[in-house]
Write an enzyme that holds these catalytic residues in place. Sequence first.
Site, short mmCIF file in Angstrom:
data_model
loop_
_atom_site.label_atom_id
_atom_site.label_comp_id
_atom_site.label_asym_id
_atom_site.label_seq_id
_atom_site.Cartn_x
_atom_site.Cartn_y
_atom_site.Cartn_z
N GLU A 135 -13.28 56.52 13.19
CA GLU A 135 -12.42 57.59 12.68
C GLU A 135 -12.79 58.93 13.32
OE1 GLU A 135 -11.49 58.41 8.29
OE2 GLU A 135 -12.44 60.27 8.94
N TYR A 193 -5.34 63.08 9.08
CA TYR A 193 -4.13 63.91 8.97
C TYR A 193 -4.38 64.95 7.89
CZ TYR A 193 0.92 64.71 8.46
OH TYR A 193 2.17 65.26 8.42
N HIS A 235 -3.49 58.52 10.44
CA HIS A 235 -3.43 58.57 8.98
C HIS A 235 -2.18 59.39 8.64
CE1 HIS A 235 -8.12 58.27 8.45
NE2 HIS A 235 -7.68 57.52 9.43
N GLY A 260 -3.27 61.61 -0.27
CA GLY A 260 -3.80 62.94 0.08
C GLY A 260 -4.04 63.76 -1.17
N TYR A 266 -11.89 52.56 -2.72
CA TYR A 266 -13.05 53.34 -3.20
C TYR A 266 -14.04 52.42 -3.89
CZ TYR A 266 -9.66 56.89 -2.08
OH TYR A 266 -8.74 57.64 -1.40
N GLN A 299 -13.86 54.17 1.49
CA GLN A 299 -14.59 55.44 1.54
C GLN A 299 -16.04 55.11 1.89
OE1 GLN A 299 -15.05 57.63 -2.31
NE2 GLN A 299 -14.13 59.26 -1.13
#
Length: 288
Positions: free
Chosen positions: A18, A53, A81, A112, A148, A179
């Site tokens: 990433e 993003y 993203h 987001g 998550y 995450q």
Amino acid sequence: MTLKEHYSNSKKPVISFEIFPPKDDETKEKFQKLLGHLKTLKKYNPAFVSLTYGAGGSTQTNSFDMIKKIQSEVGLNVMPHFTCVCVRKNHILEYLSQIESLGIKNILALRGDVPCDCSVKNFDFHYANELVEFIKTHSNLSIGVAGYPEGHLECDNFMLDMKNLKRKVEAGADAVFTQMFFDNEKFYSFCQSARDLGIEVPIIPGILPIRSYGQLEKMLSMARVSLPEKLRIKLEKFKDNPDDIKKLGVEFATQQCQELLKFGICGLHFYTLNSSKAPSEILDNLRG
Ligand code: FAD
């Protein structure tokens, strides 16, 4: 290749990285430097690079430039993203058609977090599962979503959060990217809960090599992520020595990845923070 193809065709764990686009006001040199890091990381045969993003579209212009440059100058696939807060359907349609015209096959669909300067009222989607369904209907993109291992910060009920993850998969997601986490046991039980709920898609652990004590503290304050006691003690000990923290970060992430590989994960997704150094060292250690 689509996410589905990457994770089902590969005999080895799929590597991905990433990165984030430098801000508008940052110099072109930063772009070039980042491309240099990606050229270094290319030797590890990543399936793709995922590009974050800015929620609300703050980094969108740079995203398109970055995608083109990563494809043409580095020769790597990109998974952009995309976040659905503060945007309307017509904007999303436009964005999807633009990235598909660039040859993009995969997207990471996110809700987001609403930025303070959001000017759009009553946006069309409130949760990522709605965005996934929309992308599925209006494009040929293969879709990844966020997971998550310790639960999302806004949801105090872990099982409810898992059910919300299932909504995203039922809406058409092909893979879950997690995450960061530092306690593998949390990841294993997250995977078990997902499987118990019938979530069958690949779950790819997100690995953050710790680079700085202050930066880690800031990240932990914005997420539900616990630190194992042994790691916390070492971090406290080295907190005033940046080189020792970086060394510890690489050692810890190497061991974390070794254990995850033994567990049988199908991929490793590295949060590079736009540097090739730590991911390269970790991957060299894993090969060694
Ligand atoms: P959702 O899946 O919509 O979940 C948000 C919350 O709502 C959760 O608490 C969930 O339990 C609850 N919920 C979900 N669906 C429903 C429903 N239908 N009804 C009621 N409650 C529901 N942020 C960025 O701005 N840009 C990025 O590029 C970016 N990349 C990321 C990459 C990864 C791998 C991860 C893990 C996170 C990333 N984020 C990014 C952060 C992310 O946008 C935030 O964590 C955000 O708060 C939640 O996004 P989500 O897609 O997980 O939301």
